[in-house]
Motif scaffolding. Structure first.
Motif, PDB file in Angstrom:
ATOM      1  N   SER A   1     -12.200  28.255 -17.478  1.00 51.22           N
ATOM      2  CA  SER A   1     -13.163  27.234 -17.884  1.00 51.22           C
ATOM      3  C   SER A   1     -12.433  26.023 -18.428  1.00 51.22           C
ATOM      4  N   VAL A   2     -12.923  24.849 -18.046  1.00 50.79           N
ATOM      5  CA  VAL A   2     -12.346  23.618 -18.549  1.00 50.79           C
ATOM      6  C   VAL A   2     -12.981  23.303 -19.900  1.00 50.79           C
ATOM      7  N   PRO A   3     -12.185  23.006 -20.942  1.00 49.42           N
ATOM      8  CA  PRO A   3     -12.768  22.682 -22.249  1.00 49.42           C
ATOM      9  C   PRO A   3     -13.731  21.517 -22.142  1.00 49.42           C
ATOM     10  N   GLY A   4     -14.737  21.519 -22.996  1.00 50.98           N
ATOM     11  CA  GLY A   4     -15.810  20.546 -22.871  1.00 50.98           C
ATOM     12  C   GLY A   4     -15.568  19.273 -23.651  1.00 50.98           C
ATOM     13  N   VAL A   5     -16.334  18.256 -23.275  1.00 50.75           N
ATOM     14  CA  VAL A   5     -16.329  17.003 -24.021  1.00 50.75           C
ATOM     15  C   VAL A   5     -17.524  17.002 -24.950  1.00 50.75           C
ATOM     16  N   THR A   6     -17.497  16.154 -25.953  1.00 51.25           N
ATOM     17  CA  THR A   6     -18.629  16.091 -26.869  1.00 51.25           C
ATOM     18  C   THR A   6     -19.778  15.360 -26.218  1.00 51.25           C
ATOM     19  N   GLY A   7     -20.951  15.559 -26.775  1.00 53.47           N
ATOM     20  CA  GLY A   7     -22.134  14.906 -26.219  1.00 53.47           C
ATOM     21  C   GLY A   7     -23.235  15.915 -26.037  1.00 53.47           C
ATOM     22  N   SER A   8     -24.427  15.452 -25.775  1.00 56.07           N
ATOM     23  CA  SER A   8     -25.566  16.345 -25.577  1.00 56.07           C
ATOM     24  C   SER A   8     -26.253  16.019 -24.274  1.00 56.07           C
ATOM     25  N   GLN A   9     -26.800  17.065 -23.667  1.00 59.82           N
ATOM     26  CA  GLN A   9     -27.541  16.862 -22.439  1.00 59.82           C
ATOM     27  C   GLN A   9     -28.729  15.944 -22.721  1.00 59.82           C
ATOM     28  N   GLY A  10     -28.961  14.986 -21.846  1.00 63.32           N
ATOM     29  CA  GLY A  10     -30.040  14.045 -22.059  1.00 63.32           C
ATOM     30  C   GLY A  10     -29.600  12.787 -22.779  1.00 63.32           C
ATOM     31  N   GLU A  11     -28.360  12.781 -23.181  1.00 65.53           N
ATOM     32  CA  GLU A  11     -27.844  11.562 -23.804  1.00 65.53           C
ATOM     33  C   GLU A  11     -27.947  10.407 -22.823  1.00 65.53           C
ATOM     34  N   SER A  12     -28.093   9.224 -23.352  1.00 63.71           N
ATOM     35  CA  SER A  12     -28.267   8.044 -22.517  1.00 63.71           C
ATOM     36  C   SER A  12     -27.099   7.884 -21.547  1.00 63.71           C
ATOM     37  N   ARG A  13     -27.448   7.715 -20.277  1.00 62.05           N
ATOM     38  CA  ARG A  13     -26.429   7.510 -19.244  1.00 62.05           C
ATOM     39  C   ARG A  13     -25.600   6.276 -19.555  1.00 62.05           C
ATOM     40  N   ASN A  14     -26.269   5.198 -19.903  1.00 66.27           N
ATOM     41  CA  ASN A  14     -25.555   3.953 -20.190  1.00 66.27           C
ATOM     42  C   ASN A  14     -24.660   4.085 -21.408  1.00 66.27           C
ATOM     43  N   ALA A  15     -25.126   4.857 -22.417  1.00 65.20           N
ATOM     44  CA  ALA A  15     -24.316   5.028 -23.617  1.00 65.20           C
ATOM     45  C   ALA A  15     -23.026   5.777 -23.307  1.00 65.20           C
ATOM     46  N   ILE A  16     -23.122   6.809 -22.481  1.00 62.78           N
ATOM     47  CA  ILE A  16     -21.930   7.574 -22.124  1.00 62.78           C
ATOM     48  C   ILE A  16     -20.952   6.707 -21.346  1.00 62.78           C
ATOM     49  N   ILE A  17     -21.466   5.958 -20.374  1.00 60.24           N
ATOM     50  CA  ILE A  17     -20.597   5.150 -19.520  1.00 60.24           C
ATOM     51  C   ILE A  17     -19.949   4.012 -20.314  1.00 60.24           C
ATOM     52  N   SER A  18     -20.730   3.366 -21.170  1.00 62.83           N
ATOM     53  CA  SER A  18     -20.185   2.236 -21.928  1.00 62.83           C
ATOM     54  C   SER A  18     -19.223   2.685 -23.018  1.00 62.83           C
ATOM     55  N   GLY A  19     -19.273   3.969 -23.397  1.00 59.20           N
ATOM     56  CA  GLY A  19     -18.411   4.450 -24.462  1.00 59.20           C
ATOM     57  C   GLY A  19     -17.077   4.986 -23.992  1.00 59.20           C
ATOM     58  N   ARG A  20     -16.703   4.724 -22.754  1.00 56.85           N
ATOM     59  CA  ARG A  20     -15.435   5.216 -22.220  1.00 56.85           C
ATOM     60  C   ARG A  20     -14.742   4.114 -21.439  1.00 56.85           C
ATOM     61  N   THR A  21     -13.526   4.396 -20.979  1.00 53.16           N
ATOM     62  CA  THR A  21     -12.777   3.435 -20.164  1.00 53.16           C
ATOM     63  C   THR A  21     -13.028   3.720 -18.689  1.00 53.16           C
ATOM     64  N   ASN A  22     -13.487   2.707 -17.958  1.00 54.52           N
ATOM     65  CA  ASN A  22     -13.882   2.881 -16.569  1.00 54.52           C
ATOM     66  C   ASN A  22     -13.172   1.905 -15.646  1.00 54.52           C
ATOM     67  N   ILE A  23     -13.152   2.269 -14.384  1.00 55.93           N
ATOM     68  CA  ILE A  23     -12.836   1.335 -13.308  1.00 55.93           C
ATOM     69  C   ILE A  23     -14.132   1.095 -12.544  1.00 55.93           C
ATOM     70  N   ARG A  24     -14.546  -0.134 -12.462  1.00 53.62           N
ATOM     71  CA  ARG A  24     -15.823  -0.462 -11.832  1.00 53.62           C
ATOM     72  C   ARG A  24     -15.766  -0.231 -10.329  1.00 53.62           C
ATOM     73  N   ILE A  25     -16.870   0.294  -9.765  1.00 56.84           N
ATOM     74  CA  ILE A  25     -17.009   0.529  -8.326  1.00 56.84           C
ATOM     75  C   ILE A  25     -18.098  -0.397  -7.797  1.00 56.84           C
ATOM     76  N   ASP A  26     -17.759  -1.191  -6.787  1.00 55.11           N
ATOM     77  CA  ASP A  26     -18.749  -2.096  -6.204  1.00 55.11           C
ATOM     78  C   ASP A  26     -18.260  -2.547  -4.829  1.00 55.11           C
ATOM     79  N   ASN A  27     -18.914  -2.040  -3.789  1.00 57.88           N
ATOM     80  CA  ASN A  27     -18.594  -2.514  -2.438  1.00 57.88           C
ATOM     81  C   ASN A  27     -19.807  -3.142  -1.762  1.00 57.88           C
ATOM     82  N   GLY A  28     -20.816  -3.451  -2.558  1.00 56.76           N
ATOM     83  CA  GLY A  28     -22.040  -4.025  -2.010  1.00 56.76           C
ATOM     84  C   GLY A  28     -23.114  -2.995  -1.752  1.00 56.76           C
ATOM     85  N   ARG A  29     -22.711  -1.778  -1.395  1.00 55.66           N
ATOM     86  CA  ARG A  29     -23.663  -0.708  -1.135  1.00 55.66           C
ATOM     87  C   ARG A  29     -23.638   0.345  -2.250  1.00 55.66           C
TER      88      ARG A  29
END
Length: 587
Positions: free
Chosen positions: A65-93
């Protein structure tokens, strides 16, 4: 006796269609809706990163089993995404992001598809990060035979100098385990829905290291399912050129399911969307379909374990796979299948057992749509083409039916003469048929010919994303959905919405009327009870078709109109009127 056979056959066909629709569509749809409502009403549960790494040499036991990250199911999608370091994906589609924590592709929305027919409605969300109520993501990495060798996991923070992933602009991720192994990921994206992911490992130690590449797709919770019977939704794959469809319930009841194969592909399919792993087509590997439960939540995982790679000191080893995340557009899947040599990739669209008929019908519709610019008009063109193809057979059938109608006065005399002697009456009827060279069963052929086309078109309208939200004219804004109007509020003139069972739209009503008119051209049963039953069928079909997609009702209505015209012309040529009397104009 022949009238009774015709009546029984018509009733069996009608009731059969109704039962098939109720069992294979309406009941599963209502059950899925209820389950979705129950899921939405349930309380959030704790969650973690939740993936299970494939284990070398022990696919079905001893999983890590891979150790888990903190957070709760149902947490805001935007909150999770904005609270981490990302590489943006955008090809028009595709819109979304790639998380540098774990290097997962876990945030994808489809720019060309919206939740409703309103173009201002939100884009369809396909992938979601761990911690949301409907987590759904892809992960790729390495596992080792030795627990002493540190490899990237769900918590690894990858380094990258890139900020966005575009078509023609790949990104590179890197991570060093601090013990002589350097890992790298190069990810590119085409102008549609296909990612190409190349993983590299460089061994800077003085000893050989053996690692196994793995890829996985993980989905949490209870995925929405439209129908359990008419359409497969859930785990799917092709192994050694054989399609395998696995239900979510199979994974729960049967435990881990293994599929060994050379090449192929595996993933999770929804009605219109697909997430799929496509490994090197020359690689011998093992796919595993597994389900785990954590905090009363089902977690479904599809993963590949590749053959081991032994990396010598100073050597770099790389493996490449593709990951599809997008809409199941038939032509696009066909191109990927050809260009990347992916076997049976178009079978992700569930065209069913009649694939040999359903897919050609789809392509014919697509061809007509390209000519006329509207799928509704394309359906009318397809109907006309089908009528032309079966014109000789239908002509023969309608001619036989006209002959039967012409004989009705004689048949009525025989019934009146031998009404108390059924056996004698049947003998005289058969003699009359033989004398006039009439086949009483020939009139059933048009119905029998239409049934395969009907079900194939129904399947095309139900499963093809090209039909989703495709408009016709007037009030029909989605050919894949039922007619939204109803006669019981005068098609919207009265300010109330009737119960679902009374949603009899304009097109289903037109279908019922044309069916009734067509019946009036057919030979009528002499038995008054039989005649009343036959007259009730258009009413029954009107209620039945009110729940079908508008495109299917348009097809059937137009088909009825063409049949009425063809049958009327034949009757005129044979000198038979609608009431069965002879006009004297045969020729």
């Amino acid at each position: 006796m022949s009238d009774q056979r015709n009546l029984i056959l018509a009733i069996v066909i009608s009731v059969g269609i109704i039962l098939l629709f109720q069992v294979f569509y309406e009941m599963p749809r209502q059950r899925a809706l209820q389950e979705a409502q129950e899921q939405q009403a349930s309380q959030p549960q704790p969650a973690d990163s939740g993936t299970v790494k494939p284990t070398p040499g022990a696919q079905t036991s001893g999983n890590i089993s891979v150790p888990g990250v903190t957070g709760s199911q149902g947490e805001s999608r935007n909150a999770i995404i904005s609270g981490r370091t990302n590489i943006r994906i955008d090809n028009g589609r595709l819109h979304g992001s790639l998380s540098l924590e774990g290097g997962r592709i876990d945030d994808i929305t489809l720019a060309d598809y919206h939740e409703t027919i309103d173009p201002r409605s939100p884009e369809v969300e396909l992938l979601n990060p761990a911690g949301t109520a409907d987590a759904y993501f892809s992960e790729s990495g390495w596992v080792s035979d030795s627990p002493d060798i540190r490899v990237p996991d769900a918590h690894t923070i990858w380094q990258s100098g890139d900020s966005a992933l575009h078509t023609g602009s790949p990104v590179s991720l890197s991570w060093d385990n601090g013990a002589g192994l350097a890992f790298e990921k190069n990810i590119s994206l085409d102008d549609n829905y296909m990612f190409e992911i190349t993983r590299k490992v460089t061994n800077n130690t003085d000893k050989p290291v053996t690692l196994h590449p793995y890829d996985l797709i993980s989905r949490w919770g209870n995925p929405p399912v439209s129908s359990y019977y008419i359409l497969h939704e859930g785990p799917i794959g092709v192994f050694d050129d054989t399609l395998s469809e696995i239900n979510y319930s199979d994974m729960v009841e049967d435990g881990d399911i293994e599929k060994a194969s050379t090449g192929g592909w595996a993933g999770i399919t929804d009605k219109y969307w697909l997430a799929a792993l496509i490994p090197d087509q020359k690689e011998q590997l093992t796919a595993n379909f597994r389900e785990t439960t954590k905090d009363n939540e089902n977690r479904y995982q599809i993963d590949y374990l590749w053959q081991p790679r032994t990396i010598q000191p100073g050597e770099t080893v790389s493996v490449t796979h593709h990951f599809f995340a997008g809409a199941k557009e038939v032509d696009l899947l066909d191109r990927y299948s050809e260009n990347l040599d992916i076997p049976l990739f178009d079978r992700a669209v569930d065209f069913g057992w009649f694939y040999f008929l359903t897919k050609p019908i789809f392509h014919v519709l697509k061809f007509f749509q390209g000519l006329v610019g509207n799928y509704g008009i394309a359906i009318l063109c397809l109907t006309l083409l089908v009528k032309l193809l079966f014109f000789p057979l239908a002509n023969k059938s309608y001619r036989a039916m006209s002959q039967m109608k012409k004989l009705q006065p004689e048949m009525q005399k025989l019934r009146e003469r031998y009404g108390d002697d059924k056996q004698k009456m049947q003998q005289e009827l058969m003699a009359l048929y033989k004398k006039e060279k009439v086949n009483p069963m020939a009139g059933c052929l048009p119905i029998l010919v239409q049934i395969p086309v009907f079900f194939s078109l129904y399947k095309v309208l139900f499963v093809s994303i090209e039909m989703r939200h495709a408009p016709f004219y007037g009030w029909i804004h989605d050919l894949s959905a039922p007619d939204p109007t109803t006669v019981f509020n005068l098609f919207g003139l009265l300010p109330f919405t009737p119960p679902h069972v009374l949603m009899i739209g304009a097109w289903p009503l037109a279908m019922g009327i044309t069916m009734f008119l067509q019946q009036r051209l057919n030979p009528q049963p002499a038995d008054p009870v039989q005649a009343k039953v036959m007259m009730f069928l258009p009413v029954m079909f009107t209620f039945l078709f009110s729940t079908f997609s508008a495109g299917l009702v348009i097809y059937w209505t137009w088909n009825n109109l063409l049949s009425i015209a063809q049958q009327w012309i034949i009757m005129r040529r044979m000198g038979v009127s609608a009431d069965g009397t002879t006009t004297g104009k045969a020729g």
